[in-house]
Design a protein around this motif. Structure first.
Motif, short mmCIF file in Angstrom:
data_model
loop_
_atom_site.label_atom_id
_atom_site.label_comp_id
_atom_site.label_asym_id
_atom_site.label_seq_id
_atom_site.Cartn_x
_atom_site.Cartn_y
_atom_site.Cartn_z
N VAL A 153 0.82 -1.22 0.00
CA VAL A 153 0.00 0.00 0.00
C VAL A 153 0.85 1.27 0.00
O VAL A 153 0.40 2.32 -0.46
N ASN A 154 2.09 1.17 0.48
CA ASN A 154 2.96 2.36 0.50
C ASN A 154 3.88 2.38 -0.73
O ASN A 154 5.02 2.84 -0.65
N SER A 155 3.39 1.83 -1.83
CA SER A 155 4.17 1.90 -3.07
C SER A 155 3.27 2.44 -4.19
O SER A 155 2.10 2.74 -3.95
N ARG A 156 3.82 2.54 -5.38
CA ARG A 156 3.11 3.18 -6.49
C ARG A 156 2.46 2.17 -7.43
O ARG A 156 2.84 1.00 -7.43
N PHE A 157 1.54 2.67 -8.22
CA PHE A 157 0.96 1.87 -9.30
C PHE A 157 1.81 2.06 -10.56
O PHE A 157 2.58 3.03 -10.66
N CYS A 158 1.65 1.16 -11.51
CA CYS A 158 2.38 1.28 -12.77
C CYS A 158 2.06 2.62 -13.43
O CYS A 158 0.90 3.04 -13.44
N GLY A 159 3.07 3.27 -13.96
CA GLY A 159 2.86 4.53 -14.66
C GLY A 159 2.96 5.75 -13.77
O GLY A 159 2.86 6.87 -14.25
N GLN A 160 3.14 5.56 -12.44
CA GLN A 160 3.21 6.71 -11.52
C GLN A 160 4.65 7.14 -11.24
O GLN A 160 4.89 7.92 -10.32
N ASN A 161 5.58 6.60 -12.01
CA ASN A 161 6.97 7.02 -11.95
C ASN A 161 7.58 6.85 -10.55
O ASN A 161 8.24 7.75 -10.03
N GLY A 162 7.34 5.69 -9.95
CA GLY A 162 7.90 5.40 -8.63
C GLY A 162 8.17 3.91 -8.51
O GLY A 162 8.23 3.19 -9.51
N LYS A 163 8.33 3.46 -7.24
CA LYS A 163 8.63 2.03 -7.02
C LYS A 163 7.32 1.26 -6.80
O LYS A 163 6.54 1.60 -5.92
N ILE A 164 7.12 0.23 -7.60
CA ILE A 164 5.93 -0.63 -7.49
C ILE A 164 6.40 -1.90 -6.78
O ILE A 164 7.21 -2.64 -7.35
N VAL A 165 5.94 -2.12 -5.56
CA VAL A 165 6.42 -3.28 -4.78
C VAL A 165 5.36 -4.38 -4.82
O VAL A 165 4.25 -4.21 -4.32
N ILE A 166 5.74 -5.51 -5.41
CA ILE A 166 4.81 -6.63 -5.58
C ILE A 166 5.42 -7.86 -4.90
O ILE A 166 6.59 -8.19 -5.14
N SER A 167 4.63 -8.56 -4.08
CA SER A 167 5.12 -9.80 -3.46
C SER A 167 4.12 -10.93 -3.71
O SER A 167 2.93 -10.67 -3.94
N ALA A 168 4.60 -12.17 -3.66
CA ALA A 168 3.72 -13.35 -3.79
C ALA A 168 4.45 -14.54 -3.18
O ALA A 168 5.66 -14.48 -2.93
N HIS A 169 3.70 -15.62 -2.96
CA HIS A 169 4.31 -16.81 -2.32
C HIS A 169 5.25 -17.55 -3.26
O HIS A 169 4.95 -17.72 -4.45
N VAL A 170 6.36 -18.01 -2.69
CA VAL A 170 7.35 -18.75 -3.48
C VAL A 170 6.82 -20.14 -3.84
O VAL A 170 7.25 -20.74 -4.83
N THR A 171 5.88 -20.65 -3.03
CA THR A 171 5.34 -21.98 -3.30
C THR A 171 4.27 -21.96 -4.39
O THR A 171 3.86 -23.01 -4.86
N THR A 172 3.82 -20.78 -4.75
CA THR A 172 2.77 -20.72 -5.78
C THR A 172 3.16 -19.73 -6.90
O THR A 172 3.90 -20.08 -7.79
N ASP A 173 2.67 -18.50 -6.79
CA ASP A 173 2.80 -17.55 -7.90
C ASP A 173 4.23 -17.17 -8.27
O ASP A 173 4.52 -16.98 -9.45
N PHE A 174 5.09 -16.99 -7.27
CA PHE A 174 6.46 -16.55 -7.58
C PHE A 174 7.48 -17.68 -7.45
O PHE A 174 8.65 -17.43 -7.13
N HIS A 175 7.05 -18.91 -7.72
CA HIS A 175 7.96 -20.05 -7.61
C HIS A 175 9.15 -19.93 -8.56
O HIS A 175 10.25 -20.35 -8.26
N GLU A 176 8.91 -19.33 -9.70
CA GLU A 176 9.96 -19.27 -10.72
C GLU A 176 10.79 -17.97 -10.66
O GLU A 176 11.68 -17.78 -11.48
N LEU A 177 10.50 -17.13 -9.68
CA LEU A 177 11.21 -15.85 -9.60
C LEU A 177 12.73 -16.05 -9.44
O LEU A 177 13.52 -15.35 -10.06
N GLU A 178 13.08 -17.07 -8.64
CA GLU A 178 14.49 -17.32 -8.33
C GLU A 178 15.33 -17.67 -9.57
O GLU A 178 16.53 -17.41 -9.59
N VAL A 179 14.71 -18.24 -10.57
CA VAL A 179 15.47 -18.68 -11.75
C VAL A 179 15.23 -17.77 -12.96
O VAL A 179 15.49 -18.16 -14.10
N THR A 180 14.73 -16.58 -12.69
CA THR A 180 14.45 -15.65 -13.79
C THR A 180 15.73 -14.90 -14.18
O THR A 180 16.31 -14.21 -13.34
N PRO A 181 16.17 -15.04 -15.43
CA PRO A 181 17.42 -14.36 -15.80
C PRO A 181 17.23 -12.86 -16.07
O PRO A 181 16.12 -12.41 -16.37
#
Lengths: 190, 216
Positions: free
Chosen positions: B112-140
């Protein structure tokens, strides 16, 4: 020509009257943000600006409300002068109480409801979670002490269950082996 | 006397049958426990299982629609974007406004203390490693990330990665002036369901998408 100018002027006034209530509201919000920018320490303002704007984007603000909020911010300038950090935990008890009162007052002016609860995380047992609700009772923001979220599993109690099942499986297997040995002994002595 | 008791005990047909049959339910119980352990530590954390149990959108959540030329009012806890990462098995990850436990069960969450896309700031998004962001670790680095928001599409490129401690919130701090998509999850993922003290983030820079910061 005079008639044309008069009609044109009338049209412009009418368009202005229609457009004014729509365009004035962002100005009220901007005025409040400007007051915060002026009186809050720069580091604190920058830290919480997205939260303030995200809350304000979900509500409508009248001029009177904006003026009252600005007064409230101006009255808090002594608190902002004694800047100790961006987290309430860095302040004395009476300063924390003042900050909470200020948030409550601003929320009340804007028709919002600030609810303080304790974190259900054992590591942050005494930390406060701030939830803000609009006049319809819908949550419009939530700030907990853990900005970095727990993103391992949706259910946090899963880890100890793993070991419980491993131990249980081992005990059951041992029991089965023991029962098989006794049964074999019975068969041998027939 | 003792010998007699022992003999009668051994000749008891009920006891004989009991010990003969007892190993079967015990082995069956052990098998069930083994299946539960296997499920928790291997099957559930896998992205393939995640795909099977994909979170369907909650019909009670209203998705805000934007009028043309206006930045929409996005209510807290509503879905405002769909996330896709080039090369990921997991597709169309819903992104909600807010990142509490209930939201992270449904998809990815925006702080909630971050920006939406297009607002020229930092957009902070998190998700569970066991589900949605499981592949984040191997993203080149160089991978393209698309955010289809209710007010238009945005494309980002992974430019850097960051590993940080869960008690260190400084990487999340707002930073206006440059648009950065900051996606993070628990690290490392091989720990499965264990409590993880590290977080890994992808730092992405904007490639395409409307800039709303000047219009606001």
């Amino acid at each position: 020509m005079k008639k044309f100018v008069a009609v044109l002027a009338l049209c412009l006034i009418m368009v202005g009257m229609v457009a004014m209530p729509v365009s004035a509201e962002p100005m009220h919000k901007e005025a409040m943000i400007e007051a915060a920018r002026e009186h809050m320490p720069d580091a604190m303002f920058k830290e919480y600006l997205p939260l303030i704007e995200n809350v304000l984007s979900q509500i409508s603000v009248e001029k009177e409300q904006a003026d009252q909020v600005i007064d409230c911010i101006e009255e808090s300038r002594d608190f902002f002068k004694e800047y100790k950090g961006n987290s309430l935990s860095e302040y004395e008890h009476h300063e924390r109480e003042f900050a909470v009162e200020m948030v409550d007052r601003i929320c009340e002016i804007l028709g919002l409801n600030a609810v303080y609860t304790h974190s259900d995380d054992p590591e942050h047992h005494n930390d406060v979670v701030l939830e803000i609700y609009n006049d319809a009772g819908q949550k419009i923001a939530e700030m907990d002490p853990d900005a970095v979220k727990k993103t391992n599993v949706p259910e946090t109690a899963a880890a100890p269950v793993n070991y419980t099942y491993v131990v249980l499986a081992a005990v059951l297997l041992l029991g089965a082996v023991a029962a098989a040995l006794v049964s074999k002994k019975f068969a041998a002595e027939r | 006397m003792k010998q007699e008791k022992r003999t009668s005990f051994k000749k008891n047909p009920f006891l004989k049958g009991f010990f003969l049959l007892l190993p079967f339910p015990l082995v069956f119980g052990a098998l069930i426990c083994a299946v539960v352990v296997l499920f928790q530590s291997v099957i559930a954390p896998s992205p393939y299982f995640g795909l099977l149990t994909y979170n369907k959108l909650d019909p009670s959540v209203t998705i805000p629609t934007a009028k043309e030329g206006e930045f929409p009012v996005i209510p807290y806890e509503s879905q405002w974007a769909t996330l896709n990462v080039q090369g990921w098995e997991r597709k169309d990850i819903p992104v909600f406004f807010g990142d509490n436990k209930a939201i992270l069960k449904k998809g990815a969450g925006m702080w909630v203390n971050s920006r939406f896309c297009g607002q020229n700031g930092k957009i902070v998004i998190s998700a569970h490693v066991t589900t949605d962001f499981h592949e984040l670790e191997v993203t080149p680095i160089g991978t393209l990330v698309t955010m289809d928001t209710v007010y238009g599409p945005y494309v980002y490129e992974v430019t850097d990665t960051l590993i940080f401690n869960y008690k260190d919130s400084s990487p999340l701090k707002p930073a206006d002036g440059e648009e950065v998509l900051f996606m993070y999850t628990c690290y490392p993922r091989k720990n499965g369901y264990q409590f993880k003290t590290e977080r890994m983030a992808l730092i992405c820079k904007k490639v395409e998408g409307k800039d709303w910061s000047a219009d606001e």
